[in-house]
Design a protein around this motif. Structure first.
Motif, mmCIF file in Angstrom:
data_model
loop_
_atom_site.group_PDB
_atom_site.id
_atom_site.type_symbol
_atom_site.label_atom_id
_atom_site.label_comp_id
_atom_site.label_asym_id
_atom_site.label_seq_id
_atom_site.Cartn_x
_atom_site.Cartn_y
_atom_site.Cartn_z
ATOM 1 N N VAL A 136 0.842 -1.198 0.000
ATOM 2 C CA VAL A 136 0.000 0.000 0.000
ATOM 3 C C VAL A 136 0.879 1.251 0.000
ATOM 4 N N VAL A 137 0.721 2.077 -1.017
ATOM 5 C CA VAL A 137 1.424 3.361 -1.062
ATOM 6 C C VAL A 137 0.632 4.329 -0.177
ATOM 7 N N ILE A 138 1.255 4.758 0.916
ATOM 8 C CA ILE A 138 0.566 5.613 1.883
ATOM 9 C C ILE A 138 0.859 7.073 1.553
ATOM 10 N N ARG A 139 -0.130 7.722 0.962
ATOM 11 C CA ARG A 139 0.000 9.127 0.604
ATOM 12 C C ARG A 139 -0.620 10.013 1.683
ATOM 13 N N PRO A 140 -0.057 11.187 1.895
ATOM 14 C CA PRO A 140 -0.635 12.096 2.889
ATOM 15 C C PRO A 140 -1.974 12.633 2.416
ATOM 16 N N GLY A 141 -2.851 12.908 3.384
ATOM 17 C CA GLY A 141 -4.161 13.469 3.053
ATOM 18 C C GLY A 141 -4.252 14.951 3.320
ATOM 19 N N HIS A 142 -3.196 15.526 3.918
ATOM 20 C CA HIS A 142 -3.168 16.969 4.156
ATOM 21 C C HIS A 142 -1.746 17.395 4.487
ATOM 22 N N ILE A 143 -1.521 18.705 4.457
ATOM 23 C CA ILE A 143 -0.238 19.301 4.806
ATOM 24 C C ILE A 143 -0.408 19.971 6.163
ATOM 25 N N LYS A 144 0.367 19.540 7.155
ATOM 26 C CA LYS A 144 0.241 20.095 8.502
ATOM 27 C C LYS A 144 1.379 21.080 8.785
ATOM 28 N N LEU A 145 0.996 22.296 9.186
ATOM 29 C CA LEU A 145 1.965 23.311 9.580
ATOM 30 C C LEU A 145 1.750 23.679 11.038
ATOM 31 N N LEU A 146 2.833 24.050 11.727
ATOM 32 C CA LEU A 146 2.744 24.576 13.088
ATOM 33 C C LEU A 146 3.459 25.913 13.113
ATOM 34 N N LEU A 147 2.695 26.990 13.252
ATOM 35 C CA LEU A 147 3.279 28.321 13.305
ATOM 36 C C LEU A 147 3.545 28.717 14.751
ATOM 37 N N ASP A 148 4.656 29.426 14.952
ATOM 38 C CA ASP A 148 5.004 29.881 16.292
ATOM 39 C C ASP A 148 4.124 31.059 16.704
ATOM 40 N N LYS A 149 4.168 31.415 17.987
ATOM 41 C CA LYS A 149 3.428 32.579 18.467
ATOM 42 C C LYS A 149 4.198 33.858 18.146
ATOM 43 N N GLY A 150 3.509 34.992 18.285
ATOM 44 C CA GLY A 150 4.145 36.267 17.995
ATOM 45 C C GLY A 150 3.985 36.636 16.534
ATOM 46 N N ASP A 151 4.801 37.590 16.078
ATOM 47 C CA ASP A 151 4.759 37.964 14.672
ATOM 48 C C ASP A 151 5.216 36.804 13.804
ATOM 49 N N LEU A 152 4.665 36.733 12.631
ATOM 50 C CA LEU A 152 4.997 35.661 11.704
ATOM 51 C C LEU A 152 6.473 35.751 11.320
ATOM 52 N N SER A 153 7.222 34.700 11.622
ATOM 53 C CA SER A 153 8.658 34.692 11.315
ATOM 54 C C SER A 153 8.882 34.439 9.831
ATOM 55 N N MET A 154 10.096 34.714 9.375
ATOM 56 C CA MET A 154 10.421 34.447 7.977
ATOM 57 C C MET A 154 10.322 32.956 7.678
ATOM 58 N N ALA A 155 10.704 32.117 8.645
ATOM 59 C CA ALA A 155 10.604 30.672 8.446
ATOM 60 C C ALA A 155 9.143 30.253 8.299
ATOM 61 N N ASP A 156 8.278 30.810 9.133
ATOM 62 C CA ASP A 156 6.866 30.459 9.045
ATOM 63 C C ASP A 156 6.223 30.990 7.773
ATOM 64 N N LYS A 157 6.635 32.171 7.342
ATOM 65 C CA LYS A 157 6.151 32.692 6.060
ATOM 66 C C LYS A 157 6.571 31.758 4.929
ATOM 67 N N GLY A 158 7.827 31.300 5.007
ATOM 68 C CA GLY A 158 8.314 30.380 3.985
ATOM 69 C C GLY A 158 7.545 29.077 3.972
ATOM 70 N N MET A 159 7.213 28.570 5.162
ATOM 71 C CA MET A 159 6.424 27.344 5.247
ATOM 72 C C MET A 159 5.053 27.532 4.620
ATOM 73 N N LEU A 160 4.427 28.671 4.871
ATOM 74 C CA LEU A 160 3.116 28.950 4.293
ATOM 75 C C LEU A 160 3.192 29.000 2.770
ATOM 76 N N VAL A 161 4.208 29.692 2.266
ATOM 77 C CA VAL A 161 4.373 29.786 0.810
ATOM 78 C C VAL A 161 4.593 28.394 0.214
ATOM 79 N N ALA A 162 5.439 27.600 0.871
ATOM 80 C CA ALA A 162 5.705 26.241 0.392
ATOM 81 C C ALA A 162 4.438 25.400 0.404
ATOM 82 N N ALA A 163 3.655 25.546 1.446
ATOM 83 C CA ALA A 163 2.418 24.767 1.549
ATOM 84 C C ALA A 163 1.445 25.137 0.439
ATOM 85 N N VAL A 164 1.348 26.419 0.133
ATOM 86 C CA VAL A 164 0.452 26.847 -0.952
ATOM 87 C C VAL A 164 0.933 26.276 -2.283
#
Length: 312
Positions: A136-164
């Motif tokens: 069985v090829v197990i494919r993901p059913g969603h993309i899970k992100l965890l953003l930190d608290k506070g202002d959106l960091s550059m890493a978190d912005k990058g994760m959002l862009v990558a997810a889109v």
């Protein structure tokens, strides 16, 4: 189709679903990455873990639950071999995920390639599978992100862009952990700039601060809302939030869940664990105070089926 650890199913097969739970969160990131990147597992540990988690899934199933979305990203130790075993033995559907799998400090090393590299990895996870087990090829059913608290960091912005980017390529929905309502405004700026499809984006933990103004704004954009911390003693507060969202005509955009770690709760007690609170307390409370049981059951059936349905 909805991608589960036993293969893809039609959305009509999903049934009553908990949209945000954890089978077992793994604190050892080295072990987590070994499972994700090298497909190496600790078989004895899997069998031991199963003994604590399977009874909880069976308790859930006895109350009508048919499916669970696993919200532990790979760096949180998502163990697809364990998930498949649990799914088979409990005969329930488990939706795995891809997503955040590396320390965000990598952004400081590879800022120019960060977004593309992440997106390409998540696309590969979908096209090739997180792993192939028993054919069985197990494919993901969603993309899970965890953003930190506070202002959106550059890493978190990058994760959002990558997810889109990955979502556009694969059709996968994005399940995004956002603990502070004010951050949603910054997230919206990123999503707008990327031309994201809000109907594929879930604000997990919208109930954390229950900011009605920002919840209304997010819903108007088309964003999904997670009321996903329905735990013991919280029914009155969660009911009021859900009633407000329904009054805005956005009840069809809500995912309901508890956000429990089944392993930890099972290890604590298999007789008094809280992992069926949504069935034992929340649904009866809603029925008693004005939201019919079948309305809640319908939301737990139709809404996850629509959110996790991948049309690629």
């Amino acid at each position: 189709m909805i991608y589960t650890v036993r293969g893809p199913i039609h959305k009509s097969q999903l049934g009553v679903t908990l949209g945000h739970e954890h089978m077992k969160w793994e604190d050892d990131e080295s072990h987590a990455n070994t499972m994700y990147l090298d497909k190496r597992y600790k078989e004895e540990e899997i069998l031991s873990d199963k003994n604590y988690i399977l009874p909880i899934l069976l308790d859930m199933k006895a109350r009508g639950g048919m499916s669970v979305a696993e919200a532990s990203p790979p760096i949180g130790g998502q163990n697809v071999r364990l998930l498949k075993l649990l799914s088979e033995q409990a005969d329930i559907h488990i939706i795995p995920c891809t997503g955040w799998n590396m320390t965000k400090k990598l952004y400081d090393v590879f800022p120019m390639q960060f977004e593309e590299q992440l997106a390409n990895r998540w696309i590969k996870d979908f096209k090739d599978g997180l792993d192939t087990i028993d054919g069985v090829v197990i494919r993901p059913g969603h993309i899970k992100l965890l953003l930190d608290k506070g202002d959106l960091s550059m890493a978190d912005k990058g994760m959002l862009v990558a997810a889109v980017k990955a979502s556009k390529e694969t059709g996968l929905p994005i399940h995004c952990h956002i603990m502070e309502a004010k951050m949603v405004l910054q997230v919206i700026q990123v999503l707008d700039a990327e031309g994201a499809d809000y109907h594929k984006f879930l604000w997990a933990h919208a109930d954390k601060e229950a900011d009605k103004v920002i919840i209304k704004l997010a819903a108007e954009k088309g964003m999904w809302l997670g009321i996903d911390s329905i735990r013991r003693g919280t029914s009155p507060v969660k009911y009021e939030l859900l009633k407000n969202i329904i009054s805005l005509n956005y009840g069809h955009k809500v995912l309901l869940s508890q956000d429990y770690d089944f392993y930890s709760e099972g290890k604590e007690s298999l007789t008094t664990h809280p992992c069926t609170t949504i069935f034992d307390e929340f649904i009866p409370y809603c029925a008693e105070h004005g939201i019919d049981k079948q309305v809640i059951i319908g939301m737990m059936t139709e809404n996850p089926a629509n959110f996790y349905d991948v049309k690629n």
